[in-house]
Motif scaffolding. Structure first.
Motif, short mmCIF file in Angstrom:
data_model
loop_
_atom_site.label_atom_id
_atom_site.label_comp_id
_atom_site.label_asym_id
_atom_site.label_seq_id
_atom_site.Cartn_x
_atom_site.Cartn_y
_atom_site.Cartn_z
N UNK A 37 11.58 9.80 1.97
CA UNK A 37 10.91 9.60 3.26
C UNK A 37 9.90 8.46 3.18
N UNK A 38 9.15 8.39 2.08
CA UNK A 38 8.17 7.31 1.92
C UNK A 38 8.86 5.95 1.84
N UNK A 39 9.95 5.88 1.09
CA UNK A 39 10.68 4.61 0.98
C UNK A 39 11.30 4.21 2.31
N UNK A 40 11.78 5.19 3.08
CA UNK A 40 12.33 4.88 4.40
C UNK A 40 11.24 4.34 5.32
N UNK A 41 10.06 4.94 5.25
CA UNK A 41 8.93 4.45 6.03
C UNK A 41 8.55 3.03 5.61
N UNK A 71 0.83 -1.20 0.00
CA UNK A 71 0.00 0.00 0.00
C UNK A 71 0.87 1.25 0.00
N UNK A 72 1.95 1.25 0.77
CA UNK A 72 2.87 2.39 0.76
C UNK A 72 3.56 2.53 -0.59
N UNK A 73 3.89 1.38 -1.20
CA UNK A 73 4.50 1.43 -2.53
C UNK A 73 3.52 2.01 -3.55
N UNK A 74 2.27 1.54 -3.51
CA UNK A 74 1.27 2.05 -4.43
C UNK A 74 1.02 3.53 -4.24
N UNK A 75 0.98 3.98 -2.98
CA UNK A 75 0.81 5.42 -2.72
C UNK A 75 1.98 6.22 -3.28
N UNK A 76 3.21 5.72 -3.07
CA UNK A 76 4.39 6.43 -3.57
C UNK A 76 4.36 6.53 -5.09
N UNK A 77 3.95 5.46 -5.77
CA UNK A 77 3.90 5.48 -7.23
C UNK A 77 2.82 6.44 -7.72
N UNK A 78 1.63 6.38 -7.10
CA UNK A 78 0.54 7.28 -7.51
C UNK A 78 0.89 8.74 -7.19
N UNK A 79 1.52 8.96 -6.05
CA UNK A 79 1.90 10.32 -5.65
C UNK A 79 2.95 10.90 -6.59
N UNK A 80 3.98 10.11 -6.89
CA UNK A 80 5.03 10.61 -7.78
C UNK A 80 4.51 10.84 -9.19
N UNK A 94 11.24 21.40 -7.99
CA UNK A 94 10.25 20.32 -8.03
C UNK A 94 10.92 18.96 -7.88
N UNK A 95 12.04 18.77 -8.56
CA UNK A 95 12.78 17.51 -8.48
C UNK A 95 13.30 17.27 -7.07
N UNK A 96 13.83 18.31 -6.45
CA UNK A 96 14.40 18.15 -5.11
C UNK A 96 13.33 17.79 -4.09
N UNK A 97 12.22 18.52 -4.11
CA UNK A 97 11.14 18.24 -3.16
C UNK A 97 10.58 16.84 -3.39
N UNK A 98 10.39 16.46 -4.64
CA UNK A 98 9.87 15.13 -4.95
C UNK A 98 10.81 14.05 -4.46
#
Length: 276
Positions: free
Chosen positions: A263-267, A198-207, A253-257
């Motif tokens: 942070x998401x991957x660390x979580x 679920x975290x992976x899916x959120x990270x992909x959809x968010x990015x 934009x690249x830096x913030x992303x």
């Protein structure tokens, strides 16, 4: 007793596969990013800071990140529900329903944007129902979120679906036998296994939502300080031959992303370690 024969994998040796991976990664990712950074060498610090702190730029970042985060969270919930239905239930037309999930992957983003605008505008099939209530779907942050939900939902479904398929049903049956309710079984047995995907899916959809342009540019209305997204602002600066300004916006934009994804991957890694 060791025979001295090394194990052979399906793929060729480490040197060849690693070399190909580095070359492919360089051509697709590293070289374009390097070109972006090299293009920024002509930027003075004053110019960069002026672009970074411009109210219009800050407003575009706020719209992009807030709508992408909202769409990612909603897609996470809906994606879990859709994956659950596809895996746990059989119903007529299931294969067609499963194939439709991948439609945003194949549909051109501009076509998706025009279609969503026609549906959610004040004269559209759905937008006309909300307009008398004072709720404007198209040409607002709500419309941007809806467009990002459309293009992001397959990432969550396709990430969670195989994990659900591999879950052992006997574990859930054992929990039910021990007296656990359905909610407790889901929360204690199923959900810990689903949290990493679920975290992976959120990270992909968010990015994907942060950098989305085609499906958003029509439904957003492109109103500065209100519904203007960062990728559109970059395109506007390029059309005005303001390459330095476009580069500065892209770097921010690249830096913030990158920081948010880190942070998401660390979580995600922390969740996997604690789940073991």
């Amino acid at each position: 007793m060791q025979t001295g024969v090394s194990k052979r994998g399906v793929l060729p040796g480490f040197g060849l596969t690693m070399g190909y991976s580095v070359v492919y990664l360089s051509l697709v990712v590293l070289i374009p990013l390097s070109a972006l950074l090299l293009n920024s060498t002509g930027l003075t610090w004053e110019k960069f800071w002026s672009v970074a702190t411009d109210p219009r730029v800050l407003a575009s970042y706020k719209v992009s990140f807030m709508t992408a985060a909202a769409a990612g969270l909603i897609d996470t919930l809906l994606g879990l529900l859709l994956a659950w239905v596809l895996v746990r239930y059989d119903f007529p037309g299931k294969r067609w329903f499963d194939a439709i999930i991948d439609l945003p992957f194949a549909l051109p983003t501009a076509v998706a944007g025009v279609s969503l605008t026609a549906i959610y505008s004040q004269n559209g099939w759905i937008g006309s129902w909300f307009e008398p209530l004072g709720i404007r779907l198209a040409f607002s942050p709500i419309g941007i979120t809806l467009a990002l939900m459309f293009i992001g939902i397959p990432f969550v479904v396709r990430t969670v679906q195989p994990v659900l398929q591999d879950l052992d049903a006997e574990v859930e049956e054992a929990a039910a036998t021990l007296g656990a309710s359905r909610f407790r079984t889901f929360w204690r047995v199923v959900f810990p296994e689903l949290l990493p995907p679920l975290l992976t899916g959120f990270a992909l959809a968010f990015s994907r939502g942060i950098g989305e342009y085609g499906s958003v540019v029509f439904i957003s209305g492109n109103m500065p300080m209100k519904t203007e997204i960062a990728p559109l602002l970059i395109m506007s600066k390029l059309e005005q031959f303001d390459y330095a300004g476009a580069t500065a916006v892209a770097i921010i934009l690249l830096t913030i992303s990158f920081v948010l994804l880190l942070l998401i991957n660390s979580l995600q890694r922390w969740v996997r370690k604690t789940a073991r």
